[in-house]
Design a protein around this motif. Structure first.
Motif, PDB file in Angstrom:
ATOM      1  N   GLY A 127      26.062  77.995  -1.475  1.00  0.00           N
ATOM      2  CA  GLY A 127      26.428  79.454  -1.146  1.00  0.00           C
ATOM      3  C   GLY A 127      25.841  79.605   0.079  1.00  0.00           C
ATOM      4  O   GLY A 127      25.878  78.696   1.196  1.00  0.00           O
ATOM      5  N   SER A 155      30.374  82.925  -1.577  1.00  0.00           N
ATOM      6  CA  SER A 155      29.650  83.712  -2.206  1.00  0.00           C
ATOM      7  C   SER A 155      28.284  83.433  -1.904  1.00  0.00           C
ATOM      8  O   SER A 155      28.198  82.140  -1.661  1.00  0.00           O
ATOM      9  CB  SER A 155      30.122  83.990  -3.713  1.00  0.00           C
ATOM     10  OG  SER A 155      31.365  84.433  -3.977  1.00  0.00           O
ATOM     11  N   HIS A 208      27.871  80.556  -5.105  1.00  0.00           N
ATOM     12  CA  HIS A 208      29.338  80.127  -5.208  1.00  0.00           C
ATOM     13  C   HIS A 208      29.592  79.188  -6.245  1.00  0.00           C
ATOM     14  O   HIS A 208      30.454  79.633  -6.952  1.00  0.00           O
ATOM     15  CB  HIS A 208      29.893  79.745  -3.916  1.00  0.00           C
ATOM     16  CG  HIS A 208      31.420  79.740  -3.604  1.00  0.00           C
ATOM     17  ND1 HIS A 208      32.224  80.704  -2.965  1.00  0.00           N
ATOM     18  CD2 HIS A 208      32.312  79.066  -4.203  1.00  0.00           C
ATOM     19  CE1 HIS A 208      33.272  80.766  -3.270  1.00  0.00           C
ATOM     20  NE2 HIS A 208      33.581  79.605  -3.895  1.00  0.00           N
ATOM     21  N   ASP A 220      32.173  76.302 -10.597  1.00  0.00           N
ATOM     22  CA  ASP A 220      32.354  77.800  -9.943  1.00  0.00           C
ATOM     23  C   ASP A 220      31.259  78.675 -10.730  1.00  0.00           C
ATOM     24  O   ASP A 220      31.319  78.705 -11.980  1.00  0.00           O
ATOM     25  CB  ASP A 220      33.778  78.192  -9.899  1.00  0.00           C
ATOM     26  CG  ASP A 220      33.986  79.388  -9.373  1.00  0.00           C
ATOM     27  OD1 ASP A 220      34.140  79.514  -8.156  1.00  0.00           O
ATOM     28  OD2 ASP A 220      33.795  80.485  -9.767  1.00  0.00           O
ATOM     29  N   SER A 249      32.627  82.876  -8.428  1.00  0.00           N
ATOM     30  CA  SER A 249      32.715  83.534  -7.030  1.00  0.00           C
ATOM     31  C   SER A 249      33.780  84.480  -6.904  1.00  0.00           C
ATOM     32  O   SER A 249      34.769  84.361  -7.596  1.00  0.00           O
ATOM     33  CB  SER A 249      32.611  82.231  -6.220  1.00  0.00           C
ATOM     34  OG  SER A 249      33.833  81.567  -6.510  1.00  0.00           O
ATOM     35  N   THR A 289      36.703  78.525  -6.247  1.00  0.00           N
ATOM     36  CA  THR A 289      36.483  77.350  -5.837  1.00  0.00           C
ATOM     37  C   THR A 289      37.689  76.299  -6.353  1.00  0.00           C
ATOM     38  O   THR A 289      38.227  76.445  -7.542  1.00  0.00           O
ATOM     39  CB  THR A 289      35.303  76.772  -6.718  1.00  0.00           C
ATOM     40  OG1 THR A 289      34.191  77.526  -6.341  1.00  0.00           O
ATOM     41  CG2 THR A 289      34.888  75.284  -6.298  1.00  0.00           C
ATOM     42  N   LEU A 325      35.214  75.943  -1.227  1.00  0.00           N
ATOM     43  CA  LEU A 325      34.651  77.474  -1.584  1.00  0.00           C
ATOM     44  C   LEU A 325      35.360  78.468  -0.707  1.00  0.00           C
ATOM     45  O   LEU A 325      35.022  78.643   0.749  1.00  0.00           O
ATOM     46  CB  LEU A 325      33.167  77.045  -1.378  1.00  0.00           C
ATOM     47  CG  LEU A 325      32.556  75.940  -1.698  1.00  0.00           C
ATOM     48  CD1 LEU A 325      31.071  75.540  -1.382  1.00  0.00           C
ATOM     49  CD2 LEU A 325      32.713  75.719  -3.233  1.00  0.00           C
TER      50      LEU A 325
END
Length: 171
Positions: free
Chosen positions: A87, A112, A115, A129, A132, A136, A159
């Motif tokens: 992230g 995020s 994420h 994921d 997020s 993803t 991502l």
């Protein structure tokens, strides 16, 4: 010292992105990287030596997975632990991912704060994921939130819009 043209913050020599605002520093666009193909990585693993003198060495000794950021060419080897959150750090927020992708324009790419998670489970490597905002993807296919999905060597993970090639250590 390099002065950021965006916020005038003084950064250390050799920095690619401003440590204050995250903007790309001037001169960084002149850097070139080389793309390493999956077949080159497999050969390097078999030989346990660098691919060639003109390409960066593939360091896989203690790493079970290496993340190759496709936009920047940056290589992030992961080892020691079996699970890492991916992230970005957000100022003033207590949420801290294990792998901070902020220096690689994560915010602009829609990553995020927390994420996704990548983990090793016996002989498999899984990606999940964490709900997020921008999703993803593995090889262009969107993952369902909170469902573990197996990763293969050479898979391209996105991502949001940040693309990462996953290089797995041969068992």
């Amino acid at each position: 010292m390099i002065v950021c043209s965006n916020c005038n913050h003084t950064n250390m020599a050799g920095a690619l992105f401003c440590s204050e605002c995250g903007a790309q520093l001037s001169g960084a666009d002149s850097l070139t990287t080389q793309n390493i193909s999956t077949s080159q990585v497999r050969e390097a693993i078999k030989k346990k030596s660098p691919v060639s003198p003109t390409t960066p060495p593939v360091v896989l000794s203690n790493n079970w997975v290496t993340l190759h950021l496709l936009d920047t060419g940056q290589v992030l080897p992961l080892s020691e632990r079996n699970e890492f959150t991916l992230g970005r750090i957000s100022e003033g927020q207590p949420i801290m991912p294990d792998i901070d992708l902020s220096p690689y324009q994560a915010y602009a790419s829609g990553v995020s704060r927390l994420h996704a998670v990548i983990k090793r489970d016996a002989s498999r490597v899984l990606l999940m994921d964490l709900g997020s905002s921008n999703g993803t993807y593995i090889n262009g296919k969107r993952l369902n939130p909170n469902e573990e999905t197996p990763l293969g060597n050479g898979d391209v993970v996105a991502l949001g819009k940040l693309k990462i090639q996953v290089l797995l250590k041969a068992a």
